[in-house]
Design a protein around this motif. Structure first.
Motif, PDB file in Angstrom:
ATOM      1  N   MET A 240       0.837  -1.180   0.000  1.00 24.05           N
ATOM      2  CA  MET A 240       0.000   0.000   0.000  1.00 24.05           C
ATOM      3  C   MET A 240       0.884   1.247   0.000  1.00 24.05           C
ATOM      4  O   MET A 240       2.039   1.215   0.409  1.00 24.05           O
TER       5      MET A 240
ATOM      6  N   VAL B 180      -6.187   7.472  -6.428  1.00 27.57           N
ATOM      7  CA  VAL B 180      -6.207   6.949  -5.055  1.00 27.57           C
ATOM      8  C   VAL B 180      -6.820   7.935  -4.070  1.00 27.57           C
ATOM      9  O   VAL B 180      -7.147   7.571  -2.946  1.00 27.57           O
TER      10      VAL B 180
ATOM     11  N   ALA C 182      -5.759   1.216  -1.140  1.00 31.57           N
ATOM     12  CA  ALA C 182      -4.528   1.675  -1.785  1.00 31.57           C
ATOM     13  C   ALA C 182      -3.634   2.477  -0.851  1.00 31.57           C
ATOM     14  O   ALA C 182      -2.435   2.533  -1.045  1.00 31.57           O
TER      15      ALA C 182
END
Lengths: 250, 250
Positions: free
Chosen positions: B88, B152, B243
């Motif tokens: 991540m 994101v 994410a």
């Protein structure tokens, strides 16, 4: 209604014309977008006002408000109205502050309850966080964090063995991690790292937290080290996102 | 299967006996509880292994894995298997670090795109965060954060007027907030406060982020101040929780 950005607002006319999405859902989306953008706070207009504004009946508005409540964005205070969620517990992720300190500062009563304990070989993740060689043993405790008698957190904490052998029994008596650590001679310790993520709870966790399974939880993983920088605790807390927010003041 | 705490694990036998909950859901719950407790990382056993372990068919296991993926807990890498989510983006909430700095450190390519702009009287919340008197005006920009070409983050930022008049045009050209601020003579600034919460996205936000509406988002509100401690920016970012994770190193 306040004047809002075109990005976050759909006018009543646009609402009526969009197809394929239920009207109440469109109203929910509009209100949610405004709340998330910080453009709507405090008490929402009442059902009659909202219904008039969106040109729909009160039932439709009620469905939208219910959906917002299920998402944890607003709360219904009986007899007073629907409010954008505030009054949350602010857990400050400071160098030396634990949740207990934030609660004390806010004069809220926090009680932790031990619900499980086990000594075990550390999983690879746990060993890594505690900087332990493979096959090291750790003691694990599981606890519930209650604030003002409501469960707000479900926690798992790992401590290296043999250093903290018997910690669960001590914790059981003292009720706070920092007191249990002090019993083992660790009075000076600090947060080395916290990692924060968001996810949906398991059903069991949602049940323990008394929240909907559709409402996200905040997951906070923390490594605490002693005065020599040696990891003493790896904790994973899962908080009801409707009750707890995290605060960072570098 | 590793040896796990009684709190997080339901043995296969118990699985079969619990009623009222679909078997695949019980398997999902078991795996989710282990992942959340840090007791399961890396690649999950394959479908055949999981099916054998739980004494069910592969279809049932597949349903459980699909549900875990929808919750953002695991990701399916085609041809390689199902992995507990890692890799991540770690956004470090440091005193002087913005997302752009964390991305640069991780050698990932971040690009921000301006999607909306508006000058307006500040809502009460925005005025409070920026320490502005009532009826002050602010300029608002809305942006998308892309990392490695994937969206994101969905962000809204407010800057006081008249100090930052025309900021959107500058941002449009420079593509980064800190560069736009530098254009206005603000080269030294720091994070005063970040508040972190979790929630479900609006449909629009989920669409922008390319994620399921059932997957939570991380919301980070931040106030930045200049070298004199005067608030210059109130930003609200919403990140795909599959994410982005946040990191605090006090």
């Amino acid at each position: 209604m306040p004047d809002m950005s075109p990005l976050s607002t759909t006018s009543p006319c646009q609402l009526a014309r969009r197809s394929g999405t239920a009207i109440w859902r469109q109203i929910e989306e509009t209100l949610a977008a405004d709340i998330l953008a910080g453009a709507r706070t405090g008490r929402l207009p009442n059902e009659t006002e909202l219904a008039a504004h969106f040109g729909v009946n009160r039932h439709t508005v009620r469905q939208a408000a219910k959906a917002l409540a299920d998402r944890g964005l607003v709360e219904v205070v009986h007899g007073r109205g629907t409010f954008v969620r505030e009054g949350m517990i602010a857990y400050e992720l400071g160098r030396r502050s634990r949740l207990a300190h934030s609660l004390a500062k806010a004069r809220r009563i926090g009680v932790s309850q031990l619900t499980g304990q086990r000594d075990n070989v550390a999983e690879s993740d746990v060993a890594e966080m505690l900087e332990l060689p493979p096959d090291s043993r750790v003691t694990r405790i599981d606890t519930l964090d209650r604030v003002d008698e409501r469960v707000v957190g479900v926690c798992t904490q790992y401590f290296p063995l043999p250093r903290f052998a018997g910690l669960a029994e001590v914790y059981q008596q003292l009720g706070k991690t920092h007191l249990a650590l002090a019993h083992f001679g660790v009075t000076d310790f600090q947060r080395k790292l916290s990692r924060i993520s968001a996810m949906l709870p398991t059903r069991e966790m949602a049940q323990l937290l008394g929240q909907a399974v559709t409402q996200p939880i905040l997951r906070v993983e923390t490594v605490y080290v002693d005065a020599d920088g040696i990891p003493i605790e790896y904790g994973i807390s899962h908080f009801d996102s409707g009750a707890v927010q995290l605060v960072v003041e570098p």
